[in-house]
Design a protein around this motif. Structure first.
Motif, PDB file in Angstrom:
ATOM      1  N   PHE A  33      31.694 -21.700  17.956  1.00 57.82           N
ATOM      2  CA  PHE A  33      31.828 -22.089  16.645  1.00 57.82           C
ATOM      3  C   PHE A  33      32.365 -23.494  16.672  1.00 57.82           C
ATOM      4  CE2 PHE A  33      31.541 -17.815  14.640  1.00 57.82           C
ATOM      5  CZ  PHE A  33      32.003 -16.911  15.547  1.00 57.82           C
ATOM      6  N   GLU A  34      31.967 -24.217  15.559  1.00 63.99           N
ATOM      7  CA  GLU A  34      32.558 -25.517  15.566  1.00 63.99           C
ATOM      8  C   GLU A  34      32.651 -26.234  14.098  1.00 63.99           C
ATOM      9  OE1 GLU A  34      30.136 -28.214  18.844  1.00 63.99           O
ATOM     10  OE2 GLU A  34      29.583 -28.961  16.786  1.00 63.99           O
ATOM     11  N   TYR A  35      33.594 -26.817  13.989  1.00 65.16           N
ATOM     12  CA  TYR A  35      33.749 -27.504  12.757  1.00 65.16           C
ATOM     13  C   TYR A  35      32.816 -28.907  12.598  1.00 65.16           C
ATOM     14  CZ  TYR A  35      38.307 -24.994  12.260  1.00 65.16           C
ATOM     15  OH  TYR A  35      39.386 -24.219  12.242  1.00 65.16           O
ATOM     16  N   VAL A  36      32.206 -29.138  11.369  1.00 61.29           N
ATOM     17  CA  VAL A  36      31.418 -30.107  11.380  1.00 61.29           C
ATOM     18  C   VAL A  36      32.270 -31.542  10.974  1.00 61.29           C
ATOM     19  CG1 VAL A  36      29.420 -29.275  10.334  1.00 61.29           C
ATOM     20  CG2 VAL A  36      31.100 -29.822   8.793  1.00 61.29           C
ATOM     21  N   LYS A  37      31.934 -32.645  11.107  1.00 64.19           N
ATOM     22  CA  LYS A  37      32.851 -33.763  10.949  1.00 64.19           C
ATOM     23  C   LYS A  37      33.051 -33.685   9.415  1.00 64.19           C
ATOM     24  CE  LYS A  37      31.467 -38.470  11.507  1.00 64.19           C
ATOM     25  NZ  LYS A  37      32.560 -38.980  10.843  1.00 64.19           N
ATOM     26  N   GLY A  38      34.441 -33.860   9.188  1.00 61.82           N
ATOM     27  CA  GLY A  38      34.975 -34.045   7.982  1.00 61.82           C
ATOM     28  C   GLY A  38      35.470 -32.725   7.492  1.00 61.82           C
ATOM     29  N   SER A  39      35.361 -31.806   8.199  1.00 60.26           N
ATOM     30  CA  SER A  39      35.891 -30.685   7.673  1.00 60.26           C
ATOM     31  C   SER A  39      37.452 -30.407   8.115  1.00 60.26           C
ATOM     32  CB  SER A  39      35.332 -29.601   8.626  1.00 60.26           C
ATOM     33  OG  SER A  39      35.965 -28.120   8.256  1.00 60.26           O
ATOM     34  N   GLN A  40      38.082 -29.738   7.121  1.00 59.28           N
ATOM     35  CA  GLN A  40      39.454 -29.347   7.365  1.00 59.28           C
ATOM     36  C   GLN A  40      39.466 -28.502   8.532  1.00 59.28           C
ATOM     37  OE1 GLN A  40      41.903 -30.459   5.360  1.00 59.28           O
ATOM     38  NE2 GLN A  40      40.547 -31.684   4.008  1.00 59.28           N
ATOM     39  N   ILE A  41      40.396 -28.681   9.250  1.00 58.45           N
ATOM     40  CA  ILE A  41      40.632 -27.875  10.644  1.00 58.45           C
ATOM     41  C   ILE A  41      42.094 -27.014  10.402  1.00 58.45           C
ATOM     42  CG2 ILE A  41      41.045 -27.977  13.016  1.00 58.45           C
ATOM     43  CD1 ILE A  41      38.484 -29.583  12.724  1.00 58.45           C
ATOM     44  N   CYS A  42      41.684 -25.524  10.146  1.00 53.53           N
ATOM     45  CA  CYS A  42      42.798 -24.843   9.656  1.00 53.53           C
ATOM     46  C   CYS A  42      43.075 -23.928  10.769  1.00 53.53           C
ATOM     47  CB  CYS A  42      42.576 -24.014   8.292  1.00 53.53           C
ATOM     48  SG  CYS A  42      42.137 -25.457   7.245  1.00 53.53           S
ATOM     49  N   SER A  73      16.980 -20.025  19.555  1.00 56.76           N
ATOM     50  CA  SER A  73      18.023 -19.432  19.680  1.00 56.76           C
ATOM     51  C   SER A  73      19.350 -20.232  18.949  1.00 56.76           C
ATOM     52  CB  SER A  73      18.646 -19.184  21.191  1.00 56.76           C
ATOM     53  OG  SER A  73      18.962 -20.535  21.646  1.00 56.76           O
ATOM     54  N   ILE A  74      20.270 -19.688  18.450  1.00 57.69           N
ATOM     55  CA  ILE A  74      21.399 -20.256  17.537  1.00 57.69           C
ATOM     56  C   ILE A  74      22.628 -20.510  18.622  1.00 57.69           C
ATOM     57  CG2 ILE A  74      23.115 -19.892  15.962  1.00 57.69           C
ATOM     58  CD1 ILE A  74      21.080 -18.909  14.128  1.00 57.69           C
ATOM     59  N   LYS A  75      22.914 -21.773  19.056  1.00 63.08           N
ATOM     60  CA  LYS A  75      23.829 -21.908  19.859  1.00 63.08           C
ATOM     61  C   LYS A  75      25.061 -22.258  19.415  1.00 63.08           C
ATOM     62  CE  LYS A  75      20.600 -23.823  23.429  1.00 63.08           C
ATOM     63  NZ  LYS A  75      19.739 -22.697  23.150  1.00 63.08           N
ATOM     64  N   TYR A  97      31.678 -18.959  -0.660  1.00 64.06           N
ATOM     65  CA  TYR A  97      31.044 -19.433   0.766  1.00 64.06           C
ATOM     66  C   TYR A  97      29.509 -19.612   0.792  1.00 64.06           C
ATOM     67  CZ  TYR A  97      29.677 -14.841   2.235  1.00 64.06           C
ATOM     68  OH  TYR A  97      29.002 -13.761   2.116  1.00 64.06           O
ATOM     69  N   ASN A  98      28.924 -20.606   1.316  1.00 65.52           N
ATOM     70  CA  ASN A  98      27.621 -20.355   1.463  1.00 65.52           C
ATOM     71  C   ASN A  98      27.204 -20.404   2.907  1.00 65.52           C
ATOM     72  OD1 ASN A  98      27.257 -21.027  -1.225  1.00 65.52           O
ATOM     73  ND2 ASN A  98      27.338 -23.285  -1.095  1.00 65.52           N
ATOM     74  N   LEU A  99      26.137 -19.736   3.338  1.00 63.78           N
ATOM     75  CA  LEU A  99      25.863 -19.435   4.803  1.00 63.78           C
ATOM     76  C   LEU A  99      24.285 -19.630   4.774  1.00 63.78           C
ATOM     77  CD1 LEU A  99      26.436 -18.501   7.574  1.00 63.78           C
ATOM     78  CD2 LEU A  99      26.154 -16.294   7.027  1.00 63.78           C
ATOM     79  N   LYS A 100      23.950 -20.796   5.798  1.00 62.13           N
ATOM     80  CA  LYS A 100      22.563 -20.781   5.985  1.00 62.13           C
ATOM     81  C   LYS A 100      22.130 -20.577   7.179  1.00 62.13           C
ATOM     82  CE  LYS A 100      19.302 -24.736   5.692  1.00 62.13           C
ATOM     83  NZ  LYS A 100      19.171 -26.094   5.215  1.00 62.13           N
ATOM     84  N   ILE A 101      21.292 -19.719   7.489  1.00 64.41           N
ATOM     85  CA  ILE A 101      20.564 -19.357   8.930  1.00 64.41           C
ATOM     86  C   ILE A 101      19.351 -20.089   9.009  1.00 64.41           C
ATOM     87  CG2 ILE A 101      20.381 -18.117  10.890  1.00 64.41           C
ATOM     88  CD1 ILE A 101      23.190 -17.988   9.962  1.00 64.41           C
ATOM     89  N   ALA A 102      18.634 -21.085   9.809  1.00 66.44           N
ATOM     90  CA  ALA A 102      17.363 -21.525   9.405  1.00 66.44           C
ATOM     91  C   ALA A 102      16.890 -21.986  10.951  1.00 66.44           C
ATOM     92  CB  ALA A 102      17.182 -22.693   8.637  1.00 66.44           C
ATOM     93  N   SER A 103      16.219 -21.436  11.488  1.00 63.87           N
ATOM     94  CA  SER A 103      15.435 -21.761  12.925  1.00 63.87           C
ATOM     95  C   SER A 103      16.732 -22.660  13.493  1.00 63.87           C
ATOM     96  CB  SER A 103      14.215 -22.394  12.562  1.00 63.87           C
ATOM     97  OG  SER A 103      14.460 -23.575  11.667  1.00 63.87           O
ATOM     98  N   SER A 104      17.590 -21.830  14.199  1.00 66.70           N
ATOM     99  CA  SER A 104      18.516 -22.309  15.477  1.00 66.70           C
ATOM    100  C   SER A 104      19.621 -22.883  14.735  1.00 66.70           C
ATOM    101  CB  SER A 104      17.664 -23.190  16.405  1.00 66.70           C
ATOM    102  OG  SER A 104      17.694 -24.340  16.043  1.00 66.70           O
ATOM    103  N   ILE A 105      19.654 -23.171  13.298  1.00 71.47           N
ATOM    104  CA  ILE A 105      21.010 -23.863  12.681  1.00 71.47           C
ATOM    105  C   ILE A 105      21.523 -22.775  12.009  1.00 71.47           C
ATOM    106  CG2 ILE A 105      21.748 -25.223  10.740  1.00 71.47           C
ATOM    107  CD1 ILE A 105      20.259 -26.928  13.185  1.00 71.47           C
ATOM    108  N   ALA A 106      22.702 -22.769  12.234  1.00 68.84           N
ATOM    109  CA  ALA A 106      23.566 -21.776  11.237  1.00 68.84           C
ATOM    110  C   ALA A 106      24.851 -22.538  10.619  1.00 68.84           C
ATOM    111  CB  ALA A 106      24.288 -20.917  12.501  1.00 68.84           C
ATOM    112  N   TYR A 107      25.072 -22.609   9.667  1.00 69.96           N
ATOM    113  CA  TYR A 107      25.999 -23.639   8.844  1.00 69.96           C
ATOM    114  C   TYR A 107      26.659 -22.746   7.651  1.00 69.96           C
ATOM    115  CZ  TYR A 107      27.648 -27.504   5.926  1.00 69.96           C
ATOM    116  OH  TYR A 107      28.351 -28.337   5.145  1.00 69.96           O
ATOM    117  N   LEU A 108      27.913 -22.799   7.740  1.00 75.01           N
ATOM    118  CA  LEU A 108      28.608 -22.220   6.839  1.00 75.01           C
ATOM    119  C   LEU A 108      29.575 -23.400   6.105  1.00 75.01           C
ATOM    120  CD1 LEU A 108      30.156 -19.493   5.598  1.00 75.01           C
ATOM    121  CD2 LEU A 108      31.620 -19.562   7.794  1.00 75.01           C
ATOM    122  N   GLU A 109      29.680 -23.182   4.817  1.00 78.64           N
ATOM    123  CA  GLU A 109      30.444 -24.005   3.987  1.00 78.64           C
ATOM    124  C   GLU A 109      31.272 -23.338   2.903  1.00 78.64           C
ATOM    125  OE1 GLU A 109      27.938 -26.808   1.807  1.00 78.64           O
ATOM    126  OE2 GLU A 109      29.452 -28.100   1.426  1.00 78.64           O
TER     127      GLU A 109
END
Ligand SMILES: CC(=O)N[C@H]1NC[C@H](CO)[C@H](O)[C@@H]1O
Length: 506
Positions: A33-42, A73-75, A97-109
């Motif tokens: 799991f990884e925060y994207v740049k600019g995300s709050q880190i809680c 594969s989703i890394k 929340y929004n969740l996007k899984i699209a060919s090896s990208i998994a993004y949660l906002e």
């Protein structure tokens, strides 16, 4: 360029998602799991990352063989939390929340860290284990948010004691079902297991066993923290003036009942005419608002039996002085008014929830009071309460302590809190509901299996859109969800006549 569905309000497997049909594989050794740049880190989210990694790659069970080849594969799952971290969830917390899984990208906002927790729960539920043991997730796009903000479960730890470890399993189950309020009906007539620092005799004399059947302040702090990390509010209930027999074991604030001219040795509700009552309550409430961080306290007010008050000559005299005549609901109103005034005095920021009888008996309470409706006919009651302008919670349909043979979850699923006559304004005052598991016939031995997955039907009713009502569709998803809970160590009972889980209870 698929346009996301903006009305996705789904649970547990988002059905308003758009699946592209491409499968992605997850590898335990390469996933993070990884925060994207600019995300709050809680802290709550960072700790959740570890918890969900374990849930997804539960090594105890995983047969991961990854024989499936040439699929993407989703890394990692990257996360963007927009709003600053906060310590505790509250009634207004945004859980979208929004969740996007699209060919090896998994993004949660998500807007808030609480929405991120709900998204992580959905992400973990979207991952399926293929029959060769590989973990796969479909490409998908989800926009999700709850219909109601108060999605609770009441646990009664007075009729029977329930150990903290079992309460934590409940909180795990609540997280898996996106429920966000633990209504802790902690004390009642039968026992007083809450250890009070200002009145230690309350549990010393009121608990079933003052050493083993109590919740110490450390126990309470641990449960509040365990809940916080899962985005769950702890709303404690100290029910008065009725349901207080255990209080009377240590402090003389209950009404002496009379037979004729003499006290008969029985005690009734708290005595509203005794000044000790209010000096005790002021000190006790001061402690409670410090121990429980949530803005709301539940003050009870249910099932006040007037007969003892009616038998007591001192109370009769008081009623006369006050000009209440023989209307004992006026005495209840007098008590509740003083109780609510005390709350405002010791903790002006506090709000409170009360059972419907307080309003049924014409007690005038603060406009921002939340009224919990538990008696039938509830549509009429919700109409009356919201017409008075109070916010309301519905529990009537969801007294899960009542059991029957067969799949009773369907009736819980069909009960909709908006099904009462009222204007849109009145409907908007219904902030959600609660499943109630009263403790007369449950304790640590059966409370989990009796509560789950029946409560999942309530959780879905309170999370999903009003038009998500297809029972056949829900049946499949709740069956799957029950097995998911089993896999997570939550011993949810079978509920549909037959079937099996890949991972049976060991
Ligand atoms: C608000 C409320 O429900 N009050 C009582 N009513 C019956 C319940 C059992 O079904 C419990 O005994 C509970 O204490």
């Amino acid at each position: 360029n698929v346009v996301p569905i903006t009305k996705g309000q789904v649970f547990p497997k988002p059905q308003m998602q758009i699946s592209f049909g491409t499968q992605n594989i997850l590898n335990k050794n390469e996933f993070r799991f990884e925060y994207v740049k600019g995300s709050q880190i809680c802290d709550v989210v960072s700790i959740a990352f570890k918890r969900y990694y374990k849930i997804i790659f539960d090594s105890r069970l995983l047969r991961q063989t990854n024989r499936i080849k040439n699929v993407s594969s989703i890394k990692k799952l990257t996360l963007m939390v927009h709003e600053p971290c906060e310590l505790y969830p509250n009634l207004e917390s945004d859980e979208s929340y929004n969740l996007k899984i699209a060919s090896s990208i998994a993004y949660l906002e998500s807007k808030t860290l609480w929405g991120a927790l709900r998204g992580l729960e959905s992400f973990s539920q979207m991952i399926i284990e293929s029959d060769d043991g590989s973990l796969v997730i479909n490409d998908t796009l989800i926009n999700d948010f709850p219909r109601f903000n108060h999605r609770g479960i009441l646990l009664d730890t007075s009729r029977h004691y329930i150990r903290s470890s079992i309460i934590k399993v409940h909180l795990d189950a609540m997280e898996a079902n996106k429920m966000n309020v633990f209504h802790w009906h902690i004390v009642d007539d039968e026992s007083f297991p809450f250890v009070s620092s200002s009145f230690p005799d309350l549990s010393k004399k009121g608990a079933y066993n003052p050493y083993t059947h109590v919740y110490t302040s450390d126990d309470v702090k641990e449960i509040i923290e365990y809940a916080r990390l899962r985005g769950i509010r702890v709303v404690s209930e100290f029910d008065t003036p009725g349901h207080t027999q255990s209080w009377g074991k240590s402090i003389q604030i209950l009404t002496k009942c009379y037979t004729g001219e003499k006290p008969n040795g029985d005690f009734g509700p708290i005595d509203p005419t005794n000044n000790l009552t209010y000096s005790f309550l002021e000190e006790f409430l001061t402690e409670l608002t410090a121990v429980f961080p949530d803005k709301y306290l539940h003050l009870g007010g249910d099932e006040v039996d007037f007969s003892c008050w009616q038998s007591n000559p001192d109370i009769a005299e008081f009623m006369k002085q006050k000009g209440f005549g023989k209307d004992y609901s006026k005495l209840e109103q007098f008590y509740m008014q003083k109780l609510l005034d005390l709350i405002n005095k010791v903790s002006p920021k506090s709000g409170y929830i009360i059972w419907q009888e307080v309003v049924d008996n014409n007690v005038v309470v603060k406009p921002d009071t939340v009224v919990e409706v538990w008696k039938d006919p509830w549509p009429e009651e919700l109409s009356m309460v919201t017409k008075l302008g109070y916010r309301a919670l519905l529990s009537t349909c969801w007294y899960l302590n009542y059991i029957s043979y067969g799949d009773d979850w369907k009736k819980y699923y069909k009960c909709d809190p908006y099904d009462f006559p009222g204007t849109d304004k009145q409907k908007s005052l219904v902030i959600g509901g609660e499943a109630c598991m009263w403790g007369e016939y449950v304790d640590g031995s059966n409370v989990i299996s009796r509560t789950w997955p029946r409560t999942s039907a309530v959780a879905e009713r309170l999370w999903s859109a009003q038009n998500v009502t297809n029972v056949a569709d829900a049946q499949g998803r709740i069956e799957e969800h029950r097995c998911r809970m089993i896999k997570r160590g939550i011993k949810a009972e079978p509920f549909n006549g037959s079937g099996h889980c890949e991972y049976e209870v060991d």
